[in-house]
Design a protein around this motif. Structure first.
Motif, PDB file in Angstrom:
ATOM      1  N   GLU A 144       0.832  -1.208   0.000  1.00  0.00           N
ATOM      2  CA  GLU A 144       0.000   0.000   0.000  1.00  0.00           C
ATOM      3  C   GLU A 144       0.865   1.255   0.000  1.00  0.00           C
ATOM      4  N   SER A 145       1.896   1.263   0.808  1.00  0.00           N
ATOM      5  CA  SER A 145       2.778   2.428   0.882  1.00  0.00           C
ATOM      6  C   SER A 145       3.490   2.666  -0.441  1.00  0.00           C
ATOM      7  N   TYR A 148       1.029   4.159  -3.003  1.00  0.00           N
ATOM      8  CA  TYR A 148       0.785   5.577  -2.755  1.00  0.00           C
ATOM      9  C   TYR A 148       1.981   6.424  -3.213  1.00  0.00           C
ATOM     10  N   SER A 149       3.179   5.948  -2.927  1.00  0.00           N
ATOM     11  CA  SER A 149       4.379   6.689  -3.328  1.00  0.00           C
ATOM     12  C   SER A 149       4.494   6.759  -4.852  1.00  0.00           C
ATOM     13  N   TRP A 151       2.034   6.589  -7.009  1.00  0.00           N
ATOM     14  CA  TRP A 151       1.003   7.526  -7.507  1.00  0.00           C
ATOM     15  C   TRP A 151       1.438   8.967  -7.264  1.00  0.00           C
ATOM     16  N   ASP A 152       2.054   9.213  -6.109  1.00  0.00           N
ATOM     17  CA  ASP A 152       2.537  10.567  -5.818  1.00  0.00           C
ATOM     18  C   ASP A 152       3.627  10.985  -6.807  1.00  0.00           C
TER      19      ASP A 152
END
Length: 918
Positions: A144-145, A148-149, A151-152
């Motif tokens: 998950e982390s 998110y990274s 996508w960022d």
């Protein structure tokens, strides 16, 4: 680092992973586990590295603009390093695992195109997170982390998160997942898990399923081709999914990899599925196609894979294609693209032949064929139902066999073995002047061209093998040549071959519903083979810098005797090529009710046989332009012109004078309306004589009923479907006043309609009856109740002057939005000889929403009367023809007035218009 990137030069200029890793450790020092603090800082650092690496990849493409392999490899390498750094940072500083159990392992796999080590600038990052068993709390946190990274970072991520068992189960049931896993590549994480999933994939999924996979991928490919236009020669190709594009090359690799379990394209040579030369062709085509795709992504700043006209111009400039030998830079670029697409097609055929030979059971085909009938083949042999060569030097022994093999394929309805096609392509250079003059060779070629069976298929095979262009060098000059406009959908060679195929289908009666007259006339032709040769040659001189009709006629005079045509046949072919645009130009741009139009046309045609031949050539030429170009309106116009011309040519003179024709039409109308003599006489005398000549009987009846129903009303509008013409008939009965035509024209376009024909009549009592034929902007139907109601309301509002038309028209989007890519200089042709009664003005300009309105308004300002308008659109180009008189009903002959009229029309065509009252 994998061997995949070993050949990539100066990798550290793209990204220095070691330096970045040290920098992340420095940032994390003393803050381990503080996710809220660390993750944004790590993302910022990686974002800078990503931008730097992308800039380096773009610079590599700029340095070598026709070679894309290094760029896509650099981007895949860059993505690998970013993901590795992100994984390490996540597991070392954000979510430390402590003492990990065997289930708390993650393998990061690149799949799909990313797995091959190929990434265009805006490609998705396809990544699989694989765990040995079901995910644990820790593995879920890490995944998950990381997502998110990523996508960022602005990455478009296509991801899956599965256990080994789930991965294998999904691969068995889903072809897309199976194909993606076929190219799975280790990025980072637990190597043991990666090895385990790969072993399971080989043993549980791939083993003994090669035949099914090949069949499914070939079926998938066929469906994709049909969706994309089923030709590699469409003029706005999809670089990725289209026929001859990157996906076709990938399909070859997938099939070869699945069947032989190879890891790279190079290994397909050792597996016997590609020769060394074919491997070089594969790599050359792939390098170029990747370059084009990278340019597409960089120019549009998105994942754009369609090579549209506007983008073709910019990419041609970026790739340093300049004008040369009568061709523009963009035409040279697109020709090179199509030659590469052709190479991909050739490779596909060869690859499948190798696969067939390698995997087929003895005496059976691995790749199925419909053709399996043994024949006596003059030395050629049958190999699993396809014509093949008895020896590798069979063509060398007698080069005429390069033509004979195609004639035999057509005669017996057989396919040609790909190995024989490859040999023909290899030996096509043997076709020299002696072969071209050989009577047998020319007879074989003419047999194929004029075949009643499937000439299109065999001619395409001949073209793919380069035999066509070698035997007819003038045809070779137009192979893969595009026409840079929005009207023609195919390259010149593809258009020509399609036209021949359409002619054969019409002759067989396959298209009688669309072409009833042409189907009937085919059986009456005296000069059948003349027609087929004329279809072959009608566009053969395109791209030479002059009038292709004149130059093509000269080619015909030189070529036809060689093909075995007589002097009379040669002259007829040359005449057809010279005048192949005459019938369409007359039918679509001239008033067919004007008798001088018919007389001028028949003065050129001169014989009923030439008329029949010209109609057939015109029909297949228009229909072969592309889907949607042929419609019932064009069919009706050509039929009307043919019927009128045929009457003149058959009788040798006018059957009826003008007065007799008017009386005949009036009597027919009176019978149709069932009116008394006095009542009909009152109606008839309201119309000028020109009205009776201009309109056909059914329109006369429609108008009469409309006028009678309107009574004393000052405005009556009717809009109804007119199926015989493939359009909607809009009739406006109104008090005549200056500007009536331009206001109606603007209203129709504002309502979403496109005028294709207009006849404007001023009645003797001060009223006007105007008839407009309307379609949608792309030549389709405009006949829904909402559309008809909208058009009536728009005309009412325009005639009541409720709104300014021009600003609203110019705000409408173009139906063909990419027309802006074409620079078209407006051109005005004024002809006072085309009609005995009218001045005829023909205007060529770029199509846009307000064009007809602007032109009509300019005519209104010039104080002329419009009697009829004929509107044709050829992609981005509009050709509008007006039949005019001065306000007293005479031709416009004053030189000064004509110059003023021309200037106003040029301004209007260029978008300059006086907006006062408009």
């Amino acid at each position: 680092m994998t061997d995949l990137f070993a050949a990539l030069p100066n990798r550290r200029a793209i990204i220095d992973r070691r330096a970045l890793s040290d920098r992340i450790a420095e940032i994390a020092s003393g803050h381990e586990g503080d996710v809220a603090l660390l993750r944004p800082q790590i993302v910022t650092l990686l974002a800078e590295a990503l931008a730097t690496g992308r800039a380096d990849a773009a610079a590599r493409l700029a340095a070598h603009p026709t070679r894309g392999r290094q760029t896509v490899t650099a981007l895949a390498f860059l993505t690998d390093q970013i993901i590795r750094l992100l994984y390490d940072a996540t597991t070392q500083f954000l979510y430390r695992p402590g003492n990990r159990s065997t289930s708390e392992q993650i393998a990061l796999l690149a799949v799909g195109g990313y797995g091959r080590g190929e990434m265009a600038p805006h490609s998705d990052v396809d990544i699989a997170f694989v765990t040995p068993y079901k995910p644990t709390g820790w593995t879920e946190q890490v995944i998950e982390s990381m997502l998110y990274s990523m996508w960022d970072l602005g990455l478009k991520v296509g991801h899956s998160s599965r256990s080994i068992d789930e991965t294998i189960r999904m691969a068995k049931s889903d072809l897309t997942i199976r194909t993606a896993l076929l190219e799975a590549r280790y990025i980072w994480g637990d190597r043991t898990t990666y090895d385990a999933v790969l072993a399971r994939f080989d043993n549980d999924v791939v083993k003994d399923s090669g035949r099914n996979f090949v069949a499914e991928k070939l079926e998938e490919r066929e469906a994709r081709h049909k969706r994309m236009g089923d030709s590699r020669y469409v003029v706005e190709p999809n670089i990725k999914e289209g026929k001859g594009g990157l996906r076709d090359l990938h399909t070859l690799f997938w099939i070869g990899k699945y069947v032989n379990r190879v890891r790279s394209v190079t290994e397909l040579v050792d597996a016997g599925l590609l020769s060394r030369q074919e491997l070089r062709q594969f790599q050359k085509a792939e390098d170029f196609l990747w370059a084009v795709r990278c340019h597409l992504h960089m120019i549009t700043n998105r994942a754009e894979d369609r090579l549209t006209f506007d983008l073709q111009l910019e990419i041609a400039t970026r790739m340093n294609f300049t004008a040369r030998a009568g061709r523009s830079g963009v035409e040279r670029f697109m020709r090179y693209y199509f030659l590469n697409a052709k190479m991909v097609g050739d490779l596909t055929a060869m690859f499948l032949a190798h696969l067939d030979d390698k995997l087929a059971a003895r005496g059976r085909r691995f790749v199925p064929s419909l053709f399996q009938r043994p024949r006596k083949l003059d030395g050629f042999v049958l190999e699993r139902g396809r014509i093949s060569l008895p020896s590798d030097d069979f063509f060398v022994e007698d080069p005429v066999r390069l033509l004979e093999i195609f004639a035999l394929a057509d005669k017996h309805g057989l396919a040609i073995h790909p190995s024989a096609i490859r040999a023909a392509s290899r030996d096509a250079h043997l076709i020299d002047l002696a072969v071209r003059k050989d009577a047998r060779a020319n007879a074989f070629f003419l047999d194929v061209l004029t075949s009643p069976r499937a000439p299109e298929t065999v001619l395409r095979w001949m073209n793919e093998a380069s035999v066509f262009g070698r035997f007819i060098p003038d045809f070779g000059r137009v192979v893969a040549q595009m026409q840079f406009d929005m009207y023609h959908h195919y390259t010149v060679d593809e258009h020509t071959i399609r036209a021949v195929g359409l002619l054969a289908r019409i002759e067989r009666g396959d298209l009688i519903g669309d072409h009833p007259l042409s189907t009937d006339l085919m059986g009456k032709l005296i000069s059948r083979r003349v027609l087929y040769v004329a279809v072959l040659l009608h566009d053969i001189a395109k791209g030479r810098g002059g009038d292709h009709s004149v130059l093509g006629a000269e080619v015909a005079r030189n070529l036809c005797p060689r093909l075995g045509l007589s002097a009379a046949e040669t002259e007829t072919v040359a005449w057809l090529v010279l005048h192949h645009l005459l019938m369409s130009s007359t039918a679509f741009k001239r008033d067919l009710s004007d008798y001088k139009t018919i007389m001028d046309f028949t003065d050129v045609v001169q014989s009923p046989e030439r008329l029949r031949l010209l109609l057939m050539l015109t029909v297949v030429d228009i229909r072969a332009v592309g889907p949607g170009v042929w419609n019932s309106w064009k069919r009706q116009l050509l039929t009307d012109l043919y019927s009128s011309a045929e009457e003149v040519l058959r009788l040798g003179h006018k059957q009826n004078g003008r007065k007799e024709r008017v009386v005949g039409k009036q009597e027919a109308l009176r019978d149709t309306l069932a009116l008394g003599e006095k009542e009909f006489a009152r109606l008839a005398k309201r119309f000028p004589e020109s009205y009776w000549i201009a309109e056909p009987d059914d329109i006369l009846a429609h108008n009469a009923r409309h006028i009678l129903a309107a009574g004393k009303a000052s405005l009556s509008i009717a809009a109804e479907v007119y199926p015989d013409r493939g359009a909607t008939l809009v009739t406006v009965y109104a008090a005549d006043h200056p500007g009536l035509f331009y206001r109606i024209a603007g209203a129709i376009h504002l309502a979403g309609g496109s005028i294709i024909d207009a006849r404007i009549h001023t009645m003797r009592d001060g009223m006007a009856i105007d008839n407009f034929l309307v379609q949608d902007p792309l030549g389709g139907r405009f006949d829904s109740p909402d559309q008809l109601d909208r058009i009536r309301r728009a005309i009412e509002d325009a005639l009541a002057n409720k709104q300014k038309l021009l600003p609203r028209l110019e705000a409408r989007p173009l139906p063909r939005t990419r027309a802006e890519a074409f620079a078209i200089v407006p051109n005005i042709l004024i002809d006072n000889k085309a009609s005995n009664r009218f001045t005829v003005i023909e205007i060529h300009a770029r199509d846009r929403p307000a064009l007809l309105f602007n032109l009509a308004y300019a005519l209104f300002q010039s104080k002329v009367t419009v009697h009829s308008a004929h509107i044709s659109t050829y992609g981005e180009r509009a050709v509008d023809t007006f039949y005019l008189t001065d306000l007293l009903g005479g031709k416009i002959e004053s030189k000064a007035r004509l110059q003023t009229l021309e200037r106003r029309l040029l301004d209007a065509a260029g978008g300059v218009v006086d907006q006062v009252a408009a």
